[in-house]
Scaffold this active site. Structure first.
Site, PDB file in Angstrom:
ATOM      1  N   GLU A   7      -8.770  -1.005  27.326  1.00 14.63           N
ATOM      2  CA  GLU A   7      -7.821  -2.008  27.819  1.00 14.63           C
ATOM      3  C   GLU A   7      -8.474  -3.281  28.355  1.00 14.63           C
ATOM      4  O   GLU A   7      -8.035  -4.381  28.070  1.00 14.63           O
ATOM      5  CB  GLU A   7      -6.949  -1.427  28.964  1.00 14.63           C
ATOM      6  CG  GLU A   7      -5.883  -0.504  28.510  1.00 14.63           C
ATOM      7  CD  GLU A   7      -6.272   0.936  28.722  1.00 14.63           C
ATOM      8  OE1 GLU A   7      -5.390   1.736  28.934  1.00 14.63           O
ATOM      9  OE2 GLU A   7      -7.484   1.250  28.670  1.00 14.63           O
ATOM     10  N   ASP A  80      -6.659   4.284  28.468  1.00 17.38           N
ATOM     11  CA  ASP A  80      -6.560   5.164  29.640  1.00 17.38           C
ATOM     12  C   ASP A  80      -5.919   6.515  29.317  1.00 17.38           C
ATOM     13  O   ASP A  80      -5.085   6.618  28.406  1.00 17.38           O
ATOM     14  CB  ASP A  80      -5.755   4.472  30.742  1.00 17.38           C
ATOM     15  CG  ASP A  80      -6.530   3.338  31.401  1.00 17.38           C
ATOM     16  OD1 ASP A  80      -7.760   3.302  31.222  1.00 17.38           O
ATOM     17  OD2 ASP A  80      -5.926   2.494  32.090  1.00 17.38           O
ATOM     18  N   ASP A  82      -3.453   8.349  30.250  1.00 12.39           N
ATOM     19  CA  ASP A  82      -2.098   8.637  30.743  1.00 12.39           C
ATOM     20  C   ASP A  82      -1.088   8.177  29.699  1.00 12.39           C
ATOM     21  O   ASP A  82      -1.443   7.747  28.603  1.00 12.39           O
ATOM     22  CB  ASP A  82      -1.845   7.971  32.100  1.00 12.39           C
ATOM     23  CG  ASP A  82      -1.939   6.454  32.046  1.00 12.39           C
ATOM     24  OD1 ASP A  82      -2.243   5.906  30.954  1.00 12.39           O
ATOM     25  OD2 ASP A  82      -1.722   5.808  33.078  1.00 12.39           O
ATOM     26  N   GLU A  84       0.839   5.525  29.600  1.00 10.01           N
ATOM     27  CA  GLU A  84       0.695   4.119  29.241  1.00 10.01           C
ATOM     28  C   GLU A  84      -0.506   3.911  28.320  1.00 10.01           C
ATOM     29  O   GLU A  84      -0.448   3.132  27.367  1.00 10.01           O
ATOM     30  CB  GLU A  84       0.548   3.259  30.509  1.00 10.01           C
ATOM     31  CG  GLU A  84       1.797   3.169  31.361  1.00 10.01           C
ATOM     32  CD  GLU A  84       2.940   2.490  30.635  1.00 10.01           C
ATOM     33  OE1 GLU A  84       2.729   1.413  30.069  1.00 10.01           O
ATOM     34  OE2 GLU A  84       4.050   3.053  30.637  1.00 10.01           O
ATOM     35  N   TYR A 296      -9.979   8.414  37.184  1.00  8.73           N
ATOM     36  CA  TYR A 296      -8.766   7.649  36.883  1.00  8.73           C
ATOM     37  C   TYR A 296      -7.776   7.729  38.036  1.00  8.73           C
ATOM     38  O   TYR A 296      -7.562   8.785  38.616  1.00  8.73           O
ATOM     39  CB  TYR A 296      -8.129   8.159  35.598  1.00  8.73           C
ATOM     40  CG  TYR A 296      -7.055   7.241  35.071  1.00  8.73           C
ATOM     41  CD1 TYR A 296      -7.335   5.905  34.808  1.00  8.73           C
ATOM     42  CD2 TYR A 296      -5.764   7.702  34.854  1.00  8.73           C
ATOM     43  CE1 TYR A 296      -6.359   5.057  34.326  1.00  8.73           C
ATOM     44  CE2 TYR A 296      -4.782   6.861  34.363  1.00  8.73           C
ATOM     45  CZ  TYR A 296      -5.080   5.533  34.108  1.00  8.73           C
ATOM     46  OH  TYR A 296      -4.101   4.690  33.643  1.00  8.73           O
ATOM     47  N   ARG A 298      -4.425   6.940  38.265  1.00 11.52           N
ATOM     48  CA  ARG A 298      -2.991   7.215  38.114  1.00 11.52           C
ATOM     49  C   ARG A 298      -2.827   8.669  37.714  1.00 11.52           C
ATOM     50  O   ARG A 298      -2.974   9.030  36.549  1.00 11.52           O
ATOM     51  CB  ARG A 298      -2.359   6.286  37.069  1.00 11.52           C
ATOM     52  CG  ARG A 298      -2.288   4.845  37.532  1.00 11.52           C
ATOM     53  CD  ARG A 298      -1.483   3.973  36.578  1.00 11.52           C
ATOM     54  NE  ARG A 298      -1.432   2.604  37.068  1.00 11.52           N
ATOM     55  CZ  ARG A 298      -2.289   1.657  36.734  1.00 11.52           C
ATOM     56  NH1 ARG A 298      -3.260   1.937  35.894  1.00 11.52           N
ATOM     57  NH2 ARG A 298      -2.173   0.433  37.221  1.00 11.52           N
ATOM     58  N   HIS A 343      -3.555  14.820  35.771  1.00 14.20           N
ATOM     59  CA  HIS A 343      -4.976  14.788  35.445  1.00 14.20           C
ATOM     60  C   HIS A 343      -5.726  15.272  36.688  1.00 14.20           C
ATOM     61  O   HIS A 343      -5.139  15.707  37.657  1.00 14.20           O
ATOM     62  CB  HIS A 343      -5.418  13.362  35.096  1.00 14.20           C
ATOM     63  CG  HIS A 343      -4.591  12.740  34.023  1.00 14.20           C
ATOM     64  ND1 HIS A 343      -4.572  13.221  32.738  1.00 14.20           N
ATOM     65  CD2 HIS A 343      -3.736  11.681  34.044  1.00 14.20           C
ATOM     66  CE1 HIS A 343      -3.758  12.494  32.011  1.00 14.20           C
ATOM     67  NE2 HIS A 343      -3.234  11.553  32.776  1.00 14.20           N
TER      68      HIS A 343
END
Length: 919
Positions: A7, A80, A82, A84, A296, A298, A343
């Site tokens: 990203e 990432d 997740d 998103e 990470y 989130r 996670h």
């Protein structure tokens, strides 16, 4: 060489360092596609087909990836880990396929890693997979739902509720939480109660405090001492009796550490300890993650990888000794509702390195990393061992019993490193007690001794207590809700029950998590959105609903009640979780939702604004029209005695209470419950009349761009009455006629400048008070100079004005001069030209020609090398769409000068040839 896409450029830089020159690592700069904000982006008539559009800012990044794939026919999606991140990978694959950058023979794979470390990245590269479509479909369902709610509900708000800006599937439910809490606070009626405490002394002279728990043989409940009379009797009962220790009980206790951080708990703790908002916390955590310092950020998970647990245990043993390491690792199970993104927890990637070892220069990053590091170590440490002691003290006749509690830490355990913060102060008494033995006779300390110490313990200021020397009634002294026995340190203190506290960002996120509303990746944006929309404001750390927020919530609760319901929203989240697990069809979820929601939208099409406002009047009546003490109609206009009060909205989105007999009756008051003091000072929509000057009314108004004063009325003949903005430091509600007239006299002529005769003015502008040297204040030329304070506008003389103007002109001489570099790194090795470290407004940066590149917080400007600087400059040039610096072409060798010949005869002049198209 495979093309790896992540990203962010910071993440790309770190990963490129681990993968080496065998990979091309590029950044997508977040999402590359989104639904355009226009009708039909989600086609409800065509199986919810979604029409995506590449963002204009993403086109150049997509081109860079497309160009790279021309040379390297393999794509690795490393976004990432997740929902998103999975969606970004899917968007990239779809968009690149449409552009034919991905061909039939192009290998495409997806890799995920929970931390940006060399081990995690290289291990992930060994275990590629395909894009997780159930997770993508959960994203598609959420995005479609958010679009359908926002795109269809927001226009209803615009049409039916002037000033409302938007509604959202989760934001409106979150707003409802804040509004309902505020209404609870407003409806709260405090209840009085009293407590009695005594300052006692042991035979060895050590003092401690005890609270009255039994009176006349009966256990005291919270409200048993309801007034001062009952409290006087209780104080007298304690003061008049000798006291002995009836029992001493010491019980061992343990305190276990909190679980490691997940997204919501990190946001809560950062808010409690540092006052950091949810967005600030996540932005800081993002930078720590991209630098490879934490996992990470989130996540709903609180479990730790086995190797991380062992790293933590080793770090604890090395730093604090083996006695702080439990015999077996602690295991934490996730308790969060709807744990869809479970996670690993948020933890440091290297447990042995604290914030000091990482040399983090950014203050927020240093604080947040320290918090995460301490919490992670603490969660794997031994429990704290305590001893809690309870002492009961009674009189011989058992008429009074007092209790003292205390706590001793026998072994600090995890408390050596970390203790979790608290949202609200508790009444738990954790003070240490002196040595007390059963049967000890206790003395009461002197009253004078109690004035300071006990007053503070009771929550009273020292001046609220009276000196023991003052004489009072019945052997007592009274002052400001406190009673003090004349001789002994026995005190009765008045208390009132408190309303529930307003939400902070931390407690709001906690409540959202409990209800199953939203997800870790959305908490920060939701809390930020309702503030950006003007629905909620912050006072300190507390969130308070604005008028607009109340109105939107009232409207939605009446016409779309189901869609702002907590259970409905949480159930929808459950359905989306089933989609992500592959247990539900996302289009069926959308179809069920849209069938009912579109019907609810259709039902509002015939609503009139007056009907909506009257409905809101009824809903908010307990808040804005509370029952009167004499039983009269609370909606009867107090001004004309005939009109009916109702809520009105302003174009700016605010609201006020006005009379139905307008314009004959111009009574208004602020939105909310009647408040005579606020009404007297408030500024109504028609302006607050301050008085008259030279036969004209002077009024204060609240305008779209702030408060202002106006001379005269706005009429057809007088379309532009004189106006002047009120300075920020002057509260408009407190403005008096004299100062208003002073403001309206601006701009003020100081006089002609002694050197050129051009007028000098004093005025208040957009950026504060200033003087101007120009023929008129509307002249864009001339010279401006700032004044120190508002009052100086009305007092500054010519001598001072000339001095300020001269200083301003002299300061301009420094403009255009090149700033001196902090460090000179040398010449650019390829393109030439100096590369320097410069001091900037937002931190140090490196400069080469016209390219400026910020130095990351992780790099010390005093230690940055030329190679590092060149890398930053190249990155910046690429991001800005400029060509990377390249080696300068060598100038051609100069030919030797030709020998001069004798001048030849000039030929006859010819007409110039016609220019060709190329020329």
């Amino acid at each position: 060489m495979p093309v790896v896409v992540v990203e962010s450029p910071a993440k790309a830089k770190t990963i490129n360092k681990y993968l080496g020159d065998n990979f091309t690592v590029l950044a997508s700069y977040g999402h590359v596609r989104d639904l355009p904000p226009k009708n039909g982006s989600v086609d409800t008539e065509n199986d919810f087909e979604m029409l995506w559009e590449i963002d204009s800012g993403s086109k150049k990044h997509m081109k860079a990836i497309t160009d790279a794939l021309k040379n390297d026919n393999e794509l690795i999606l490393a976004t990432d880990p997740d929902r998103e991140g999975e969606a970004i990978s899917w968007h990239l694959q779809e968009a690149l396929t449409q552009r034919k950058a991905i061909k039939k023979d192009t290998p495409v794979s997806r890799v995920v890693f929970n931390a940006i470390t060399k081990t995690a990245v290289t291990e992930a590269m060994k275990n590629p997979r395909q894009v997780d479509m159930p997770l993508v479909e959960a994203y598609l369902a959420r995005r479609a739902l958010d679009y359908l709610v926002g795109f269809n509900l927001s226009p209803v708000l615009w049409r039916k509720l002037p000033g409302a800006k938007s509604a959202g599937r989760v934001q409106s439910v979150t707003l409802r939480l804040i509004v309902e809490r505020e209404m609870e606070i407003e409806a709260f009626r405090p209840r009085e109660y009293w407590s009695v405490k005594a300052l006692l002394s042991t035979p060895s002279g050590q003092e401690f405090e005890a609270r009255l728990t039994e009176l006349a043989g009966k256990k005291l409940d919270k409200f048993d001492l309801a007034d001062i009379t009952q409290t006087e009797m209780a104080v007298q009962a304690v003061s008049s009796r000798d006291l002995k220790v009836a029992s001493v009980e010491a019980k061992p206790a343990t305190r276990n550490p909190s679980a490691p951080f997940m997204t919501s708990t990190l946001q809560q703790e950062a808010s409690r300890k540092f006052g950091m908002g949810a967005r600030q916390t996540m932005s800081t955590a993002q930078r720590l993650y991209e630098a490879g310092h934490i996992t990470y950020m989130r996540t709903d998970g609180i479990d730790m990888a086995p190797e991380a647990v062992q790293m933590a245990r080793d770090a604890i043993s090395d730093r604090y000794g083996s006695k702080y390491v439990p015999s077996s690792p602690r295991v934490y199970k996730n308790k969060a509702k709807n744990a869809q993104e479970a996670h690993e927890c948020i933890r440091p990637t290297e447990m042995s390195k604290d914030a000091e070892a990482l040399k983090l220069m950014d203050g927020d990053q240093r604080k947040l990393y320290d918090l995460i590091w301490k919490r992670t170590l603490a969660c794997q440490m031994e429990s704290a061992r305590l001893e809690r002691t309870t002492v009961d003290i009674s009189s011989a006749d058992k008429q009074v019993t007092l209790r003292a509690t205390g706590q001793v830490v026998l072994f600090d355990g995890f408390l050596k490193v970390y203790e979790e913060g608290r949202d609200d102060v508790t009444d738990e008494d954790e003070r240490r007690l002196p040595q007390i033995t059963q049967g000890d006779t206790l003395k009461k300390a002197a009253a004078a001794r109690y004035s300071d110490d006990f007053g503070k313990a009771a929550g009273l200021e020292t001046d609220e207590l009276v000196d023991a020397g003052d004489k009072g009634q019945a052997g007592m002294q009274r002052k400001s809700g406190a009673l003090l026995a004349e001789k002994d340190a026995v005190l009765g203190a008045q208390h009132f029950t408190q309303p529930p506290p307003r939400y902070t960002e931390a407690t709001l996120v906690k409540r959202m998590e409990e209800l199953g509303i939203g997800r870790p990746s959305t908490y920060a944006s939701i809390v930020t959105t309702i503030q950006d929309r003007g629905y909620v404001c912050r006072e300190g750390q507390r969130l308070i609903p604005e008028d607009k927020g109340r109105l939107v919530t009232a409207f939605l609760e009446n016409y779309f009640r189901r869609y702002v319901g907590y259970d409905f929203t949480a159930d929808l989240e459950d359905q989306l979780d089933k989609v992500s697990a592959g247990d539900a069809d996302y289009k069926k979820v959308l179809d069920r939702f849209w069938r009912d929601f579109s019907a609810a939208i259709a039902e509002t099409s015939e609503l009139r604004i007056t009907e909506v406002l009257e409905k809101i009047n009824d809903v908010l009546a307990p808040h804005i029209f509370p029952a009167t003490e004499d039983g009269s109609d609370p909606r009867l206009c107090p001004n004309c005695g005939a009109g009916r009060l109702s809520m009105r909205t302003a174009r700016s989105g605010g609201a006020f209470i006005g009379c139905s007999n307008y314009p004959e009756c111009r009574y208004t008051r602020p939105f909310g419950p009647p408040n005579p003091e606020a009404e007297a000072s408030a500024i109504p929509p028609e302006g607050k009349l301050l008085g008259e000057d030279m036969g004209e009314e002077i009024r204060v108004f609240k305008g779209r761009f702030g408060p202002y004063v106006q001379r005269g009325e706005l009429t057809e003949e007088n379309k532009k009455p004189p106006r002047q903005s009120i300075p920020k430091d002057w509260p408009p509600e407190e403005l008096e006629l004299e100062r208003a007239v002073m403001l309206l006299s601006l701009p003020r002529e100081i006089g002609p400048h002694p050197e050129d005769g051009i007028m000098v003015w004093a005025n208040i502008g957009r950026y504060g008070p200033y003087i101007k040297h120009a023929p008129s204040t509307s002249d864009r030329g001339g010279t401006n100079a700032n004044l120190e304070g508002i009052d100086e506008v009305f007092t500054v003389g010519m001598n001072r004005a000339v001095q300020l103007l001269a200083e301003k002109v002299a300061s301009r001489g420094a403009r255009g001069q090149a700033a001196a570099p902090l460090r000179e790194l040398g010449e650019h090795p390829e393109a030439g030209g100096p590369v320097n470290v410069m001091k900037g407004k937002y931190g140090p940066y490196v400069k080469w020609e016209k390219i400026n590149a910020t130095i990351p917080d992780t790099v010390d400007p005093e230690e940055i090398t030329l190679a590092q600087a060149i890398h930053l400059i190249d990155e910046r040039a690429e991001k800005a769409g400029k060509k990377k610096p390249s080696a300068k072409k060598k100038a051609p060798a100069k030919k030797p000068a030709a020998k001069k010949k004798a001048p030849a005869k000039k030929p006859a002049a010819k007409k110039p040839a016609a220019k060709t198209a190329k020329e």
